[in-house]
Design a protein around this motif. Sequence first.
Motif, PDB file in Angstrom:
ATOM      1  N   GLU A  14      18.036  -2.343  26.731  1.00 29.48           N
ATOM      2  CA  GLU A  14      17.228  -1.113  27.014  1.00 29.48           C
ATOM      3  C   GLU A  14      17.962   0.448  26.711  1.00 29.48           C
ATOM      4  O   GLU A  14      18.928   0.333  26.416  1.00 29.48           O
ATOM      5  CB  GLU A  14      17.394  -1.240  28.562  1.00 29.48           C
ATOM      6  N   THR A  15      16.868   0.927  26.518  1.00 24.98           N
ATOM      7  CA  THR A  15      17.504   2.520  26.152  1.00 24.98           C
ATOM      8  C   THR A  15      18.570   3.013  27.013  1.00 24.98           C
ATOM      9  O   THR A  15      18.508   2.686  28.249  1.00 24.98           O
ATOM     10  CB  THR A  15      16.108   3.434  25.973  1.00 24.98           C
ATOM     11  N   GLY A  16      19.488   3.498  26.437  1.00 21.90           N
ATOM     12  CA  GLY A  16      20.627   4.027  27.250  1.00 21.90           C
ATOM     13  C   GLY A  16      21.866   3.172  27.353  1.00 21.90           C
ATOM     14  O   GLY A  16      22.982   3.483  27.864  1.00 21.90           O
ATOM     15  N   THR A  17      21.807   1.682  26.871  1.00 30.05           N
ATOM     16  CA  THR A  17      22.695   0.980  27.299  1.00 30.05           C
ATOM     17  C   THR A  17      23.614   0.645  25.957  1.00 30.05           C
ATOM     18  O   THR A  17      23.324   1.059  25.049  1.00 30.05           O
ATOM     19  CB  THR A  17      22.143  -0.553  27.629  1.00 30.05           C
ATOM     20  N   PRO A  18      25.172   0.505  26.296  1.00 27.80           N
ATOM     21  CA  PRO A  18      25.866   0.406  25.109  1.00 27.80           C
ATOM     22  C   PRO A  18      25.568  -1.126  24.389  1.00 27.80           C
ATOM     23  O   PRO A  18      25.569  -2.170  25.187  1.00 27.80           O
ATOM     24  CB  PRO A  18      27.284   0.477  25.776  1.00 27.80           C
ATOM     25  N   VAL A  19      25.942  -1.152  23.118  1.00 28.24           N
ATOM     26  CA  VAL A  19      25.362  -2.492  22.468  1.00 28.24           C
ATOM     27  C   VAL A  19      26.848  -2.639  21.469  1.00 28.24           C
ATOM     28  O   VAL A  19      26.994  -1.571  20.776  1.00 28.24           O
ATOM     29  CB  VAL A  19      24.240  -2.335  21.853  1.00 28.24           C
ATOM     30  N   THR A  20      27.354  -3.551  21.385  1.00 27.73           N
ATOM     31  CA  THR A  20      28.194  -3.969  20.256  1.00 27.73           C
ATOM     32  C   THR A  20      27.852  -5.216  19.390  1.00 27.73           C
ATOM     33  O   THR A  20      27.694  -6.184  20.112  1.00 27.73           O
ATOM     34  CB  THR A  20      29.748  -4.099  20.792  1.00 27.73           C
ATOM     35  N   GLY A  63      25.588   8.463  16.279  1.00 22.51           N
ATOM     36  CA  GLY A  63      25.056   7.521  17.124  1.00 22.51           C
ATOM     37  C   GLY A  63      25.641   6.068  17.295  1.00 22.51           C
ATOM     38  O   GLY A  63      25.490   5.271  18.019  1.00 22.51           O
ATOM     39  N   TYR A  64      26.341   5.984  16.227  1.00 24.89           N
ATOM     40  CA  TYR A  64      27.161   4.802  16.022  1.00 24.89           C
ATOM     41  C   TYR A  64      28.866   5.078  15.817  1.00 24.89           C
ATOM     42  O   TYR A  64      29.313   6.146  15.315  1.00 24.89           O
ATOM     43  CB  TYR A  64      26.937   4.094  14.483  1.00 24.89           C
ATOM     44  N   SER A  65      29.543   4.070  16.344  1.00 29.39           N
ATOM     45  CA  SER A  65      31.186   3.983  16.178  1.00 29.39           C
ATOM     46  C   SER A  65      31.479   2.817  15.719  1.00 29.39           C
ATOM     47  O   SER A  65      30.837   1.618  15.829  1.00 29.39           O
ATOM     48  CB  SER A  65      31.864   4.519  17.286  1.00 29.39           C
ATOM     49  N   LEU A  76      30.756  -2.712  15.477  1.00 26.77           N
ATOM     50  CA  LEU A  76      29.868  -1.740  15.287  1.00 26.77           C
ATOM     51  C   LEU A  76      29.234  -1.663  16.817  1.00 26.77           C
ATOM     52  O   LEU A  76      28.671  -2.226  17.641  1.00 26.77           O
ATOM     53  CB  LEU A  76      28.621  -1.902  14.636  1.00 26.77           C
ATOM     54  N   THR A  77      29.612  -0.433  17.120  1.00 31.29           N
ATOM     55  CA  THR A  77      28.965   0.107  18.718  1.00 31.29           C
ATOM     56  C   THR A  77      28.133   1.207  18.813  1.00 31.29           C
ATOM     57  O   THR A  77      28.373   2.132  18.125  1.00 31.29           O
ATOM     58  CB  THR A  77      29.977   0.379  19.528  1.00 31.29           C
ATOM     59  N   LEU A  78      26.976   0.900  19.421  1.00 27.88           N
ATOM     60  CA  LEU A  78      25.887   1.830  19.740  1.00 27.88           C
ATOM     61  C   LEU A  78      26.266   2.432  21.271  1.00 27.88           C
ATOM     62  O   LEU A  78      26.047   1.731  22.184  1.00 27.88           O
ATOM     63  CB  LEU A  78      24.638   1.535  19.733  1.00 27.88           C
ATOM     64  N   THR A  82      19.352   3.984  21.516  1.00 26.92           N
ATOM     65  CA  THR A  82      17.862   4.640  21.548  1.00 26.92           C
ATOM     66  C   THR A  82      16.941   3.771  20.595  1.00 26.92           C
ATOM     67  O   THR A  82      17.142   3.007  19.747  1.00 26.92           O
ATOM     68  CB  THR A  82      17.935   6.140  20.922  1.00 26.92           C
ATOM     69  N   SER A  83      15.677   4.130  20.805  1.00 29.62           N
ATOM     70  CA  SER A  83      14.622   3.316  20.182  1.00 29.62           C
ATOM     71  C   SER A  83      14.759   3.376  18.709  1.00 29.62           C
ATOM     72  O   SER A  83      14.267   2.556  18.154  1.00 29.62           O
ATOM     73  CB  SER A  83      13.301   3.631  20.752  1.00 29.62           C
ATOM     74  N   SER A  84      15.301   4.583  18.022  1.00 34.15           N
ATOM     75  CA  SER A  84      15.326   4.733  16.805  1.00 34.15           C
ATOM     76  C   SER A  84      16.412   3.836  16.099  1.00 34.15           C
ATOM     77  O   SER A  84      16.391   3.939  15.114  1.00 34.15           O
ATOM     78  CB  SER A  84      15.759   6.375  16.544  1.00 34.15           C
ATOM     79  N   GLN A  85      17.056   3.221  16.888  1.00 36.33           N
ATOM     80  CA  GLN A  85      18.091   2.393  16.635  1.00 36.33           C
ATOM     81  C   GLN A  85      17.621   1.004  16.565  1.00 36.33           C
ATOM     82  O   GLN A  85      18.514   0.195  16.048  1.00 36.33           O
ATOM     83  CB  GLN A  85      19.603   2.400  17.359  1.00 36.33           C
TER      84      GLN A  85
END
Lengths: 112, 109
Positions: A14-20, A63-65, A76-78, A82-85
């Motif tokens: 979902e938008t706004g959540t962190p992702v690795t 937007g990435y680290s 790779l962490t977001l 966002t939807s653009s990712q």
Amino acid sequence: DAGITQSPRHKVTETGTPVTLRCHQTENHRYMYWYRQDPGHGLRLIHYSYGVKDTDKGEVSDGYSVSRSKTEDFLLTLESATSSQTSVYFCAISQTPNYGYTFGSGTRLTVV
Amino acid sequence: ELKVEQNPLFLSMQEGKNYTIYCNYSTTSDRLYWYRQDPGKSLESLFVLLSNGAVKQEGRLMASLDTKARLSTLHITAAVHDLSATYFCAVEAGNMLTFGGGTRLMVKP
């Protein structure tokens, strides 16, 4: 591809959540890369690493680290997806940039 | 900033025909790569071109490099359905690859 594994293969978040996303290699290659693939854009470099704890930005790094605490893993962490990712993410490895690149199988990420 | 442009973006051709994919790039590079990608799959390396005038051939595919013109071509001879895929060129400069937008090739019987 042999020697390089990406996980997960698919993820919906979902938008706004962190992702690795994880890239794991068994080749002991020095260089590791994260690319994203979007229609009409080919693959674009997000970040790359030239050694443990040595990383640099690519063309589309906002937007990435990334982190690389050991040779075999490149994360790779977001921080806040966002939807653009929404994209397909590929990891690549290279012993040196002059020896060619091996790409992982990709991670399809959907941000809703 | 290195720019890499491929054309055409989409190519529909009949089996048995010949065609060429073009890859232009904007600045001096170290080497040029061609990759193939099947739907939902990873990238498969086809050719690495190292120097001006380099030509490599594998089956029905032949790649060439003209560094003075900053142009590489991928020529398809007598296309067959199995060549249907997306083809990318990628230019290496420094420590990274910059990709063209890809050419989606569809070979019809």
